[in-house]
Design a protein around this motif. Structure first.
Motif, PDB file in Angstrom:
ATOM      1  N   ASP A  15      16.507 -27.944 -23.934  1.00 10.02           N
ATOM      2  CA  ASP A  15      15.871 -26.882 -24.704  1.00 10.02           C
ATOM      3  C   ASP A  15      16.930 -25.937 -25.285  1.00 10.02           C
ATOM      4  OD1 ASP A  15      14.047 -24.974 -25.688  1.00 10.02           O
ATOM      5  OD2 ASP A  15      14.025 -23.915 -23.771  1.00 10.02           O
ATOM      6  N   ALA A  16      17.869 -25.515 -24.455  1.00  2.36           N
ATOM      7  CA  ALA A  16      18.887 -24.553 -24.884  1.00  2.36           C
ATOM      8  C   ALA A  16      19.815 -25.129 -25.955  1.00  2.36           C
ATOM      9  CB  ALA A  16      19.700 -24.081 -23.680  1.00  2.36           C
ATOM     10  N   ILE A  17      20.239 -26.382 -25.793  1.00  2.00           N
ATOM     11  CA  ILE A  17      21.165 -26.957 -26.774  1.00  2.00           C
ATOM     12  C   ILE A  17      20.462 -27.226 -28.096  1.00  2.00           C
ATOM     13  CG2 ILE A  17      20.843 -29.388 -26.163  1.00  2.00           C
ATOM     14  CD1 ILE A  17      24.160 -27.635 -27.097  1.00  2.00           C
ATOM     15  N   ILE A  18      19.182 -27.575 -28.045  1.00  2.00           N
ATOM     16  CA  ILE A  18      18.445 -27.832 -29.289  1.00  2.00           C
ATOM     17  C   ILE A  18      18.221 -26.546 -30.068  1.00  2.00           C
ATOM     18  CG2 ILE A  18      16.197 -28.542 -30.221  1.00  2.00           C
ATOM     19  CD1 ILE A  18      16.142 -30.725 -28.054  1.00  2.00           C
ATOM     20  N   GLN A  47       6.567 -22.512 -29.223  1.00  2.00           N
ATOM     21  CA  GLN A  47       7.102 -23.545 -30.113  1.00  2.00           C
ATOM     22  C   GLN A  47       8.126 -24.418 -29.392  1.00  2.00           C
ATOM     23  OE1 GLN A  47       8.455 -20.793 -33.126  1.00  2.00           O
ATOM     24  NE2 GLN A  47       6.812 -21.382 -34.542  1.00  2.00           N
ATOM     25  N   ARG A  48       8.922 -23.803 -28.535  1.00  2.00           N
ATOM     26  CA  ARG A  48       9.902 -24.582 -27.760  1.00  2.00           C
ATOM     27  C   ARG A  48       9.200 -25.587 -26.854  1.00  2.00           C
ATOM     28  NH1 ARG A  48      12.401 -19.814 -24.938  1.00  2.00           N
ATOM     29  NH2 ARG A  48      13.101 -21.418 -23.455  1.00  2.00           N
ATOM     30  N   TYR A  49       8.117 -25.155 -26.221  1.00  2.00           N
ATOM     31  CA  TYR A  49       7.407 -26.065 -25.332  1.00  2.00           C
ATOM     32  C   TYR A  49       6.715 -27.188 -26.116  1.00  2.00           C
ATOM     33  CZ  TYR A  49       4.511 -27.832 -21.557  1.00  2.00           C
ATOM     34  OH  TYR A  49       3.924 -28.663 -20.624  1.00  2.00           O
ATOM     35  N   SER A  88      18.053 -16.499 -18.105  1.00  2.00           N
ATOM     36  CA  SER A  88      18.700 -17.803 -17.924  1.00  2.00           C
ATOM     37  C   SER A  88      18.935 -18.522 -19.248  1.00  2.00           C
ATOM     38  CB  SER A  88      17.842 -18.671 -16.997  1.00  2.00           C
ATOM     39  OG  SER A  88      16.534 -18.831 -17.536  1.00  2.00           O
ATOM     40  N   LEU A  89      17.965 -18.448 -20.175  1.00  2.00           N
ATOM     41  CA  LEU A  89      18.123 -19.135 -21.451  1.00  2.00           C
ATOM     42  C   LEU A  89      19.254 -18.521 -22.252  1.00  2.00           C
ATOM     43  CD1 LEU A  89      17.146 -21.193 -23.577  1.00  2.00           C
ATOM     44  CD2 LEU A  89      15.666 -19.381 -24.472  1.00  2.00           C
ATOM     45  N   GLN A  90      19.257 -17.206 -22.374  1.00  2.00           N
ATOM     46  CA  GLN A  90      20.295 -16.545 -23.149  1.00  2.00           C
ATOM     47  C   GLN A  90      21.669 -16.740 -22.514  1.00  2.00           C
ATOM     48  OE1 GLN A  90      20.002 -15.260 -26.155  1.00  2.00           O
ATOM     49  NE2 GLN A  90      22.229 -14.984 -26.110  1.00  2.00           N
ATOM     50  N   ARG A  91      21.699 -16.789 -21.194  1.00  2.00           N
ATOM     51  CA  ARG A  91      22.959 -17.039 -20.489  1.00  2.00           C
ATOM     52  C   ARG A  91      23.508 -18.423 -20.833  1.00  2.00           C
ATOM     53  NH1 ARG A  91      21.189 -15.608 -15.724  1.00  2.00           N
ATOM     54  NH2 ARG A  91      20.666 -17.680 -14.985  1.00  2.00           N
ATOM     55  N   LEU A  92      22.616 -19.399 -20.880  1.00  2.00           N
ATOM     56  CA  LEU A  92      23.043 -20.751 -21.206  1.00  2.00           C
ATOM     57  C   LEU A  92      23.447 -20.865 -22.673  1.00  2.00           C
ATOM     58  CD1 LEU A  92      23.407 -23.620 -20.178  1.00  2.00           C
ATOM     59  CD2 LEU A  92      20.976 -24.041 -20.615  1.00  2.00           C
ATOM     60  N   VAL A  93      22.677 -20.226 -23.545  1.00  2.41           N
ATOM     61  CA  VAL A  93      23.026 -20.237 -24.969  1.00  2.41           C
ATOM     62  C   VAL A  93      24.379 -19.560 -25.197  1.00  2.41           C
ATOM     63  CG1 VAL A  93      22.383 -19.315 -27.240  1.00  2.41           C
ATOM     64  CG2 VAL A  93      20.640 -20.365 -25.787  1.00  2.41           C
ATOM     65  N   SER A  94      24.631 -18.474 -24.464  1.00  2.00           N
ATOM     66  CA  SER A  94      25.915 -17.780 -24.616  1.00  2.00           C
ATOM     67  C   SER A  94      27.072 -18.638 -24.100  1.00  2.00           C
ATOM     68  CB  SER A  94      25.879 -16.428 -23.903  1.00  2.00           C
ATOM     69  OG  SER A  94      25.730 -16.585 -22.501  1.00  2.00           O
ATOM     70  N   ILE A 128      25.363 -34.136 -27.693  1.00  4.49           N
ATOM     71  CA  ILE A 128      25.281 -35.540 -27.288  1.00  4.49           C
ATOM     72  C   ILE A 128      25.263 -35.654 -25.766  1.00  4.49           C
ATOM     73  CG2 ILE A 128      26.492 -37.765 -27.292  1.00  4.49           C
ATOM     74  CD1 ILE A 128      27.569 -37.018 -30.061  1.00  4.49           C
ATOM     75  N   PHE A 129      26.163 -34.944 -25.134  1.00  3.43           N
ATOM     76  CA  PHE A 129      26.293 -35.028 -23.682  1.00  3.43           C
ATOM     77  C   PHE A 129      25.026 -34.564 -22.975  1.00  3.43           C
ATOM     78  CE2 PHE A 129      27.404 -32.970 -19.643  1.00  3.43           C
ATOM     79  CZ  PHE A 129      27.939 -34.053 -18.965  1.00  3.43           C
ATOM     80  N   ILE A 130      24.482 -33.431 -23.373  1.00  2.00           N
ATOM     81  CA  ILE A 130      23.326 -32.857 -22.679  1.00  2.00           C
ATOM     82  C   ILE A 130      22.060 -33.684 -22.922  1.00  2.00           C
ATOM     83  CG2 ILE A 130      21.751 -30.873 -22.688  1.00  2.00           C
ATOM     84  CD1 ILE A 130      24.204 -29.088 -22.880  1.00  2.00           C
ATOM     85  N   ILE A 131      21.858 -34.137 -24.149  1.00  2.00           N
ATOM     86  CA  ILE A 131      20.660 -34.937 -24.432  1.00  2.00           C
ATOM     87  C   ILE A 131      20.705 -36.259 -23.677  1.00  2.00           C
ATOM     88  CG2 ILE A 131      19.353 -36.151 -26.211  1.00  2.00           C
ATOM     89  CD1 ILE A 131      19.023 -33.118 -26.273  1.00  2.00           C
ATOM     90  N   LEU A 132      21.833 -36.964 -23.750  1.00  2.19           N
ATOM     91  CA  LEU A 132      21.928 -38.260 -23.082  1.00  2.19           C
ATOM     92  C   LEU A 132      21.877 -38.126 -21.565  1.00  2.19           C
ATOM     93  CD1 LEU A 132      24.628 -40.149 -25.199  1.00  2.19           C
ATOM     94  CD2 LEU A 132      22.152 -40.425 -25.260  1.00  2.19           C
TER      95      LEU A 132
END
Length: 446
Positions: free
Chosen positions: A161-164, A180-182, A330-336, A355-359
């Motif tokens: 979710d965060a990488i997308i 929308q994310r869900y 948590s989301l903003q932390r990961l995005v940052s 690529i890494f996170i999706i796969l």
């Protein structure tokens, strides 16, 4: 509903804060005892040389890596850094050393649990039933399923979710809300998983992605090499902060350092020593017990190094540059965290992370179904419905209440780990002399 979720979050935090300070001494002491017994008895147990065949080793290692290497190597350790910071530790980098210190026991446990599973020729569910009780075995299966499918599955959703949304923002300037994310991220991922599992194509799907995730993993190391080369002047600062944080710990119950607790939690979550999943994978192969055990130890070491050193260094750099704030959600932390990578490596870093996170996320999610199908016979009537139902609920929490999901993960880590470690201790104490490896076969001594 909001008040109920807040109360649930507080309860999970309290339970985790009580359970883990009590469990850590048990895990360390019993783990050391198990490893010592294996070390003292391994020569008398085996009468054949440990033979390596690279053609047999690569497939097992590749499948294990594909199933284990999920988004948790980033999210899990980033969560540990954040929790440690909120607990009062200023130099959170110290958790890296605490995690590596705990790994001195956890990595050998990976070796021992795999070796023992091969020796007794039983899955963790089976040897827990034999060495403890059948009820303990059922609890192990249920808790491991909830951990792997629901909690760790939710972590994969959060990472994807965060990488997308980061990619949408950077490439097209598009920002989307939680609903929308869900609907447009989580539901389509679950839809793909439903098609694959309902048509029983998960094995083929995982195998087809193994080569891609191996390439992505290699690229991930190349990307980190570039990141490190461009921030080499920060490396001494990072090491200094690690040492300061390590030597000035904030403690919890019984004076146990927070860094040790959070570090060992994340190592177990990410590399899975003590959970029994490595032992389960090994029992499905024809490899020599000692070779299988060595593969498990190597895989654990690899994942620990990736999660501990890479994630903590990038997070520390982002914190130093005021890009990451551990006080945010948590989301903003990961995005940052992703923003930190992009600020140094540009679009290449974003592509590699995507690529890494999706796969890795997809292979881990499908690996959780494999785990469910292999361990839950006779417990869940419809495995596919159970699997998809847990994923739907995990997806909701991943988007709306990730903190609750993360706290539940910590509690669920405790249950199967304690049962598996307890069974291993029972084996080395009472059953060791009954088994012997001879001529590549496991023989039970009468």
């Amino acid at each position: 509903m909001e008040n109920l979720l807040s109360q649930l979050s507080n309860i999970t935090i309290i339970l985790s804060n009580i359970i883990w300070p009590l469990f850590i001494p048990f895990l360390l002491l019993v783990g050391i005892y198990i490893c010592a017994q294996v070390l003292l008895n391994i020569k008398s147990l085996t009468t054949e040389k440990c033979k390596f065949n690279i053609l047999h080793i690569i497939p097992q290692a590749s499948v294990s890596l594909g199933a284990m290497m999920g988004t948790g190597i980033i999210i899990g350790f980033l969560g540990a850094l954040s929790t440690l910071y909120m607990g009062g530790q200023v130099y959170v980098e110290g958790v890296a050393l605490w995690a590596l210190l705990g790994s001195l026991v956890l990595i050998p446990i990976s070796y021992c649990e795999t070796l023992i599973a091969k020796i007794v020729n039983m899955t963790p569910r089976e040897y827990i039933a034999k060495f403890i009780s059948k009820d303990a075995s059922k609890i192990y299966v249920v808790s491991l399923t909830l951990l792997y499918v629901f909690a760790i599955g939710g972590v994969q959703f959060s990472g994807m979710d965060a990488i997308i949304i980061t990619t949408l923002d950077k490439v097209a300037g598009i920002q989307i809300n939680e609903l929308q994310r869900y609907l447009f991220i989580i539901i389509p991922i679950i839809g793909i998983l439903a098609i694959v599992t309902l048509r029983n194509r998960q094995d083929v799907f995982i195998r087809s992605m193994i080569s891609m995730i191996l390439i992505a993993s290699i690229t991930y190391f190349v990307f980190f090499g570039i990141f490190l080369s461009k921030t080499y002047d920060y490396l001494p600062i990072f090491i200094n902060k690690m040492v300061i944080g390590f030597t000035n710990p904030v403690s919890m119950l019984f004076g146990i350092p927070l860094g040790l607790i959070f570090g060992m939690q994340r190592v177990i979550q990410i590399a899975e020593p003590g959970l029994g999943t490595l032992a389960l994978a090994a029992t499905k192969t024809d490899l020599n017990p000692r070779v299988s055990a060595l593969i498990s130890a190597v895989m654990t070491t690899f994942l620990v190094v990736v999660s501990v050193l890479v994630t903590s260094y990038i997070a520390s750099y982002g914190l130093n540059q005021d890009i990451i704030s551990f006080e945010e959600g948590s989301l903003q932390r990961l995005v940052s965290y992703f923003e930190t990578v992009i600020s140094v490596t540009g679009g290449f870093g974003l592509i590699v992370l995507f690529i890494f996170i999706i796969l890795s996320g997809m292979t881990t999610l499908l690996g959780s179904y494999y785990l469910l199908s292999q361990t839950s016979k006779g417990i869940f009537k419809n495995k596919k419905i159970t699997y998809l139902g847990l994923l739907i609920f995990a997806g909701v929490l991943a988007v709306y209440k990730f903190e609750i999901l993360f706290n539940l993960l910590n509690i669920l880590l405790f249950i199967p780990t304690s049962l598996n470690i307890g069974a291993l201790a029972m084996f080395v104490e009472f059953e060791w002399s009954k088994y012997k490896i001879k001529e590549n076969r496991i023989q039970k001594v009468a």
